[in-house]
Design an enzyme around this catalytic site. Structure first.
Site, PDB file in Angstrom:
ATOM      1  N   TYR A   4      34.908  20.975  56.855  1.00 39.49           N
ATOM      2  CA  TYR A   4      35.306  20.299  56.146  1.00 39.49           C
ATOM      3  C   TYR A   4      36.148  21.225  55.293  1.00 39.49           C
ATOM      4  O   TYR A   4      35.102  22.654  54.925  1.00 39.49           O
ATOM      5  CB  TYR A   4      34.321  20.205  55.038  1.00 39.49           C
ATOM      6  CG  TYR A   4      34.592  19.698  53.049  1.00 39.49           C
ATOM      7  CD1 TYR A   4      33.258  21.039  52.833  1.00 39.49           C
ATOM      8  CD2 TYR A   4      34.995  18.205  53.096  1.00 39.49           C
ATOM      9  CE1 TYR A   4      33.723  20.792  51.402  1.00 39.49           C
ATOM     10  CE2 TYR A   4      34.666  17.885  51.462  1.00 39.49           C
ATOM     11  CZ  TYR A   4      34.564  19.412  50.083  1.00 39.49           C
ATOM     12  OH  TYR A   4      34.786  18.930  49.380  1.00 39.49           O
TER      13      TYR A   4
ATOM     14  N   ASP B 258      38.134  29.562  58.650  1.00 35.26           N
ATOM     15  CA  ASP B 258      37.418  28.846  56.925  1.00 35.26           C
ATOM     16  C   ASP B 258      36.288  29.065  56.645  1.00 35.26           C
ATOM     17  O   ASP B 258      35.627  29.012  57.607  1.00 35.26           O
ATOM     18  CB  ASP B 258      37.763  27.004  57.274  1.00 35.26           C
ATOM     19  CG  ASP B 258      36.864  26.754  55.693  1.00 35.26           C
ATOM     20  OD1 ASP B 258      37.277  25.682  55.288  1.00 35.26           O
ATOM     21  OD2 ASP B 258      36.343  27.993  54.569  1.00 35.26           O
TER      22      ASP B 258
ATOM     23  N   LYS C 251      31.316  31.568  48.231  1.00 34.02           N
ATOM     24  CA  LYS C 251      30.289  31.481  48.350  1.00 34.02           C
ATOM     25  C   LYS C 251      30.070  32.445  47.639  1.00 34.02           C
ATOM     26  O   LYS C 251      29.405  33.272  46.732  1.00 34.02           O
ATOM     27  CB  LYS C 251      29.535  31.175  49.484  1.00 34.02           C
ATOM     28  CG  LYS C 251      30.107  29.057  49.273  1.00 34.02           C
ATOM     29  CD  LYS C 251      29.381  28.237  50.246  1.00 34.02           C
ATOM     30  CE  LYS C 251      29.402  27.100  50.958  1.00 34.02           C
ATOM     31  NZ  LYS C 251      29.033  26.167  50.200  1.00 34.02           N
TER      32      LYS C 251
HETATM   33  P1  KE4 Z   1      34.301  24.720  47.119  1.00 28.91           P
HETATM   34  O1  KE4 Z   1      35.511  23.944  46.843  1.00 28.91           O
HETATM   35  O2  KE4 Z   1      32.746  24.098  46.809  1.00 28.91           O
HETATM   36  O3  KE4 Z   1      33.938  25.614  46.605  1.00 28.91           O
HETATM   37  O4  KE4 Z   1      34.227  25.302  48.229  1.00 28.91           O
HETATM   38  C1  KE4 Z   1      35.150  24.114  49.601  1.00 28.91           C
HETATM   39  C2  KE4 Z   1      34.297  24.874  51.106  1.00 28.91           C
HETATM   40  C3  KE4 Z   1      35.074  24.904  52.408  1.00 28.91           C
HETATM   41  N1  KE4 Z   1      34.916  24.834  53.845  1.00 28.91           N
HETATM   42  C4  KE4 Z   1      34.030  25.340  53.571  1.00 28.91           C
HETATM   43  C5  KE4 Z   1      33.563  25.723  55.335  1.00 28.91           C
HETATM   44  C6  KE4 Z   1      32.799  24.733  52.682  1.00 28.91           C
HETATM   45  O5  KE4 Z   1      31.564  24.717  53.320  1.00 28.91           O
HETATM   46  C7  KE4 Z   1      33.334  24.375  52.238  1.00 28.91           C
HETATM   47  C8  KE4 Z   1      31.803  23.815  50.737  1.00 28.91           C
HETATM   48  N2  KE4 Z   1      31.055  23.562  51.416  1.00 28.91           N
HETATM   49  C9  KE4 Z   1      30.428  22.600  50.588  1.00 28.91           C
HETATM   50  C10 KE4 Z   1      28.802  22.186  51.162  1.00 28.91           C
HETATM   51  N3  KE4 Z   1      29.157  22.130  52.920  1.00 28.91           N
HETATM   52  C11 KE4 Z   1      30.325  22.533  48.946  1.00 28.91           C
HETATM   53  C12 KE4 Z   1      28.749  22.076  48.707  1.00 28.91           C
HETATM   54  C13 KE4 Z   1      29.794  20.476  47.548  1.00 28.91           C
HETATM   55  O6  KE4 Z   1      30.353  19.955  48.331  1.00 28.91           O
HETATM   56  O7  KE4 Z   1      28.538  20.358  46.898  1.00 28.91           O
END
Ligand code: KE4
Length: 432
Positions: A149, A244, A272
């Site tokens: 993701y 990523d 994060k």
């Molecule tokens: P954000 O846009 O949510 O800050 O980051 C996206 C993203 C990009 N790349 C990786 C590897 C990520 O894990 C994420 C976001 N992770 C999720 C949890 N697996 C965020 C939680 C959510 O979507 O509410």
């Protein structure tokens, strides 16, 4: 027997009202507990390794607001730094010294990063890096991996992990075919499939983007040689390698997975942890590539609140805390104890399970495994995971509400917290 019927009256009231106000009652899909069943608890406050919900129940937290809380929630030094910063305003929309400070810390820490651009989320970081890799190579296609993701930008919503996998969504409606027609996918840990894609799309692939340790399909570690193999293939075909590290950055090691595994990509995304709980994302890498980003170069990307002083302050203080000697040894030790303990208990209570951990990131699947890719992960017993999650929740342990997420520890978690968690897990698994 630990009290297993926690009072959740207020949580239910608040969540019921939320459903009328916001889609699914949440600001992000995975929070709705759809795949684990039952209602989510509504948080009142967090501190260190703990959560208190609006009914006053306390939990040991292994989500850590999805990664940022690696120093524990509301660390006193982060809070104090924020109070001080607040007195000087919340957002400037102009250069500030704080951006230089955090930029230097990121550049010093992450092997691939010579220059960095701050944004407000991991999604924005991945959007920026996608446009940049296409501009630099003058190619349009990308390779991503099933179950990984990279935020919710159109091009990445193809066989994505996290909430997309959790909700079993086909590629999302509203994403035009053209937006994903240049996104190629391969199974994680499968170098042969990547090589085949490069052969079929010779000279058309801008780059390969991946989670160097997967957290969004559940926890999946790279096979030995996988990251090195991607580094070689991207060099061979004139494509860029993008890690990523939104989730793994400053968690797998201070320098991220690229430091841990000794493989240096061309570009890296972060998020994060570098915001310490406030909205920060970043992308960075080789100077010759980053110099293409506006206004230094022609690749446009912008943001009103990017680099704002509060978020920079929280990030700076968080990385300072992580620099303390022994931090990562401690995280490795307590997380290994937790992950190994969960597997041992599963075996002793008659459940087929596999899983693992690297530093402060761990995962558990109810399947014999090994789980080397998303297809393997999908074979796990997600219904049993849902029952496990609910049982742990009712006994005061808060795990990620999806089989397709990873677990996170912090240096606020004590040995006693781990032992308590394992005792609760034994109780739950015995009655699963
Ligand atoms: P954000 O846009 O949510 O800050 O980051 C996206 C993203 C990009 N790349 C990786 C590897 C990520 O894990 C994420 C976001 N992770 C999720 C949890 N697996 C965020 C939680 C959510 O979507 O509410």
């Amino acid at each position: 027997m630990v009290n297993t019927t926690i009072k959740t009256t207020k949580s239910q009231e608040v969540f019921a009202a939320a459903q009328n106000l916001m889609p699914g009652g949440v600001s992000s899909p995975v929070r709705a507990f759809k795949s684990v069943g039952g209602q989510p608890i509504v948080f009142d406050r967090v501190k260190g390794a703990y959560i208190w919900d609006v009914d006053g129940n306390q939990y040991i937290d292994y989500v850590g607001t999805w990664g940022p809380a690696i120093c524990g929630h509301a660390h006193p030094e982060v809070i104090a730094a924020l109070h001080e910063a607040l007195e000087k305003g919340t957002s400037f929309g102009a250069p500030s010294t704080l951006e230089n400070v955090l930029a230097e810390m990121v550049i010093d820490a992450v092997p691939s990063i010579e220059m960095v651009r701050f944004v407000n989320s991991g999604t924005e970081a991945c959007m920026g890096v996608l446009r940049l890799m296409r501009a630099f190579t003058n190619r349009e296609k990308i390779i991503k991996f099933e179950g990984c993701y990279h935020g919710h930008a159109d091009a990445f919503l193809v066989k994505a992990g996290s909430g997309v996998a959790t909700l079993g969504l086909p590629d999302s409606p509203g994403v035009p075919k053209l937006a994903t027609s240049t996104t190629l996918t391969a199974p994680y840990n499968d170098l042969e499939s990547v090589k085949a894609l490069f052969e079929e799309n010779r000279d058309e692939i801008a780059g390969v983007i991946l989670e160097p340790v997967v957290g969004n399909a559940g926890f999946i570690a790279p096979d030995a040689g996988f990251l090195e193999g991607l580094r070689e293939l991207t060099h061979e075909y004139g494509a860029l390698l993008v890690f990523d590290e939104v989730m793994t950055g400053f968690r797998i090691a201070y320098g991220g997975a690229q430091e841990k595994f000794g493989v240096t990509p061309d570009l890296t995304t972060l998020g994060k942890v570098i915001g310490g709980g406030l909205p920060v994302g970043a992308y960075g890498g080789r100077r010759d590539i980053m110099s293409m980003v506006a206004p230094a170069g022609p690749v446009y990307q912008a943001g009103t609140l990017s680099g704002n002083p509060l978020a920079m302050t929280a990030g700076i203080k968080t990385l300072e805390l992580l620099q303390k000697p022994g931090t990562y040894d401690y995280l490795e030790r307590i997380t290994k104890k937790l992950a190994d303990g969960l597997l041992q208990i599963a075996k002793e209570t008659g459940h087929v399970a596999c899983g693992g951990q690297i530093s402060a990131m761990f995962g558990l699947f109810f399947t014999s495994g090994p789980v080397n890719n998303y297809e393997d992960a999908k074979k796990s017993d997600t219904a049993k995971f849902g029952r496990f999650h609910r049982g742990m929740l009712e006994r005061g342990v808060y795990l990620a509400p999806s089989q397709f997420e990873a677990g996170f520890t912090s240096f606020a978690h004590t040995e006693e917290d781990i032992e308590q968690t394992l005792a609760v897990a034994r109780d739950v698994m015995s009655s699963l």
